[in-house]
Design a protein around this motif. Structure first.
Motif, PDB file in Angstrom:
ATOM      1  N   GLY A  19       0.796  -1.207   0.000  1.00 42.69           N
ATOM      2  CA  GLY A  19       0.000   0.000   0.000  1.00 42.69           C
ATOM      3  C   GLY A  19       0.832   1.262   0.000  1.00 42.69           C
ATOM      4  N   LEU A  20       0.133   2.386  -0.075  1.00 33.42           N
ATOM      5  CA  LEU A  20       0.782   3.684  -0.224  1.00 33.42           C
ATOM      6  C   LEU A  20       1.650   4.059   0.960  1.00 33.42           C
ATOM      7  N   TYR A  21       1.186   3.750   2.171  1.00 34.51           N
ATOM      8  CA  TYR A  21       1.916   4.209   3.354  1.00 34.51           C
ATOM      9  C   TYR A  21       3.349   3.716   3.346  1.00 34.51           C
ATOM     10  N   TRP A  22       3.533   2.422   3.055  1.00 29.71           N
ATOM     11  CA  TRP A  22       4.888   1.885   3.106  1.00 29.71           C
ATOM     12  C   TRP A  22       5.721   2.344   1.925  1.00 29.71           C
ATOM     13  N   ALA A  96      -3.189  -3.928   4.793  1.00 31.83           N
ATOM     14  CA  ALA A  96      -3.534  -2.531   4.515  1.00 31.83           C
ATOM     15  C   ALA A  96      -2.996  -1.616   5.602  1.00 31.83           C
ATOM     16  N   PRO A  97      -1.697  -1.301   5.577  1.00 31.70           N
ATOM     17  CA  PRO A  97      -1.132  -0.452   6.617  1.00 31.70           C
ATOM     18  C   PRO A  97      -1.369   1.031   6.406  1.00 31.70           C
ATOM     19  N   SER A  98      -1.956   1.411   5.272  1.00 31.51           N
ATOM     20  CA  SER A  98      -2.097   2.821   4.954  1.00 31.51           C
ATOM     21  C   SER A  98      -3.470   3.351   5.342  1.00 31.51           C
ATOM     22  N   PHE A  99      -3.785   4.537   4.898  1.00 31.65           N
ATOM     23  CA  PHE A  99      -5.085   5.130   5.165  1.00 31.65           C
ATOM     24  C   PHE A  99      -6.182   4.429   4.368  1.00 31.65           C
ATOM     25  N   PRO A 109      -9.311   2.140   9.619  1.00 28.71           N
ATOM     26  CA  PRO A 109      -9.315   2.779  10.943  1.00 28.71           C
ATOM     27  C   PRO A 109      -7.936   3.327  11.263  1.00 28.71           C
ATOM     28  N   PRO A 110      -7.841   4.299  12.163  1.00 30.03           N
ATOM     29  CA  PRO A 110      -6.538   4.889  12.504  1.00 30.03           C
ATOM     30  C   PRO A 110      -5.578   3.857  13.078  1.00 30.03           C
ATOM     31  N   THR A 111      -4.300   4.066  12.829  1.00 30.63           N
ATOM     32  CA  THR A 111      -3.264   3.215  13.389  1.00 30.63           C
ATOM     33  C   THR A 111      -2.732   3.837  14.673  1.00 30.63           C
ATOM     34  N   LYS A 112      -1.847   3.126  15.343  1.00 30.50           N
ATOM     35  CA  LYS A 112      -1.189   3.641  16.536  1.00 30.50           C
ATOM     36  C   LYS A 112       0.178   4.218  16.196  1.00 30.50           C
ATOM     37  N   SER A 113       0.345   4.618  14.954  1.00 24.20           N
ATOM     38  CA  SER A 113       1.617   5.189  14.513  1.00 24.20           C
ATOM     39  C   SER A 113       1.856   6.531  15.191  1.00 24.20           C
ATOM     40  N   PHE A 116       4.694  11.628  13.629  1.00 22.92           N
ATOM     41  CA  PHE A 116       5.689  11.788  12.568  1.00 22.92           C
ATOM     42  C   PHE A 116       5.428  10.815  11.433  1.00 22.92           C
ATOM     43  N   GLU A 117       5.075   9.578  11.770  1.00 22.13           N
ATOM     44  CA  GLU A 117       4.767   8.585  10.740  1.00 22.13           C
ATOM     45  C   GLU A 117       3.484   8.950  10.011  1.00 22.13           C
ATOM     46  N   ILE A 118       2.486   9.408  10.747  1.00 25.72           N
ATOM     47  CA  ILE A 118       1.216   9.784  10.138  1.00 25.72           C
ATOM     48  C   ILE A 118       1.409  10.904   9.126  1.00 25.72           C
ATOM     49  N   MET A 119       2.251  11.872   9.477  1.00 25.79           N
ATOM     50  CA  MET A 119       2.478  13.016   8.597  1.00 25.79           C
ATOM     51  C   MET A 119       3.657  12.802   7.648  1.00 25.79           C
ATOM     52  N   ASP A 120       4.186  11.573   7.597  1.00 27.95           N
ATOM     53  CA  ASP A 120       5.228  11.205   6.648  1.00 27.95           C
ATOM     54  C   ASP A 120       6.435  12.129   6.734  1.00 27.95           C
TER      55      ASP A 120
END
Length: 281
Positions: A19-22, A96-99, A109-113, A116-120
């Motif tokens: 996914g996009l997040y990684w 699905a680790p992304s949004f 659903p939101p992660t516990k990241s 800093f990780e959320i805002m890349d």
């Protein structure tokens, strides 16, 4: 320009499987601040590409020494995908680790990241606030609840939670004080409330005198002068805090952030006083 097939395959695997997040994490791992990285002799450049859900990723073009760069990206792909294996899409079960789920495209659903990780962005005090704002706007364009008004209740709930989390992460990281305090929290340290008695008496005296001067100020010029002084103090403190955090000196950073809290409070009072003077003019 010859495109390295190994690099392309690696990025395709990141996009399809993780996914996009990684993929953003892969970008951040490779990014060196100038738009490219050096893997011995090869270089990898990034260019903006629009993808699903109005998110942006970076595509890779590679030249020279393709085996080493391709191997590096493939190893990174396996590592990132493995670390996200336990997070599944609530609807289709795909990793699905992304949004958004890369398979069914549904909001997650939101992660516990961390924020800093959320805002890349990198976990550092001197982050690029312009890039932070750009990321914030991109995320909110994708996640805002208005985009899900015709979706299922579950999607509406998750979009609202994600949007609220992005807002909180952005507000926390935007200002140096809240950013620094959050970095301490990530290390298990907190700036306790009501610690005035433990503060440096000279600092408390200085703060008291500035507050009295501000209370007595009757003109925009006087208030502006106090405001400039506060901005200079905050700028100096920002540099010192950045240095101490880079060096891992958390205790010193905590003390400097306590000072910053006092002067940031005065800066807010300056803004309020200027508004009052403008209303009474």
């Amino acid at each position: 320009m010859r495109v390295n097939s190994a690099c392309v395959m690696a990025m395709q695997k990141v996009t399809q499987s993780c996914g996009l997040y990684w993929l953003q994490c892969a970008q951040r791992t490779c990014w060196n601040g100038h738009g490219f990285l050096q893997l011995n002799s090869p270089s990898v450049t990034f260019s903006a590409v629009r993808v699903d859900q109005h998110r942006h990723i970076r595509s890779l073009s590679h030249h020279n020494n393709e085996s080493q760069a391709g191997k590096h990206l493939l190893l990174m792909t396996k590592r990132l995908c493995a670390s996200s294996a336990d997070r599944k899409c609530w609807s289709c079960g795909t990793s699905a680790p992304s949004f958004f789920c890369p398979a069914c495209k549904l909001v997650q659903p939101p992660t516990k990241s961390s924020y800093f990780e959320i805002m890349d962005c990198d976990q550092m005090f001197s982050l690029d606030t312009q890039r932070l704002q750009k990321t914030y706007l991109q995320l909110q364009r994708s996640l805002h609840p208005d985009n899900f008004s015709q979706k299922t209740p579950t999607e509406q709930e998750y979009s609202a939670e994600q949007s609220a989390l992005v807002n909180k992460a952005y507000r926390t990281l935007l200002k140096p004080l809240s950013r620094g305090l959050y970095m301490l929290e990530l290390k298990g340290m907190h700036l306790e409330e009501g610690t005035d008695a433990a503060a440096d008496p000279r600092l408390l005296m200085e703060v008291m005198e500035i507050n009295e001067e501000l209370a007595d100020a009757q003109s925009h010029q006087e208030v502006d002068a106090i405001g400039r002084s506060m901005r200079e103090k905050l700028s100096d403190l920002t540099e010192h805090i950045n240095t101490t955090l880079k060096e891992g000196d958390l205790q010193s950073a905590k003390g400097l952030l306590a000072q910053m809290k006092y002067f940031a409070n005065i800066e807010e009072k300056v803004k309020e006083k200027l508004s009052e003077l403008a209303e009474n003019a």
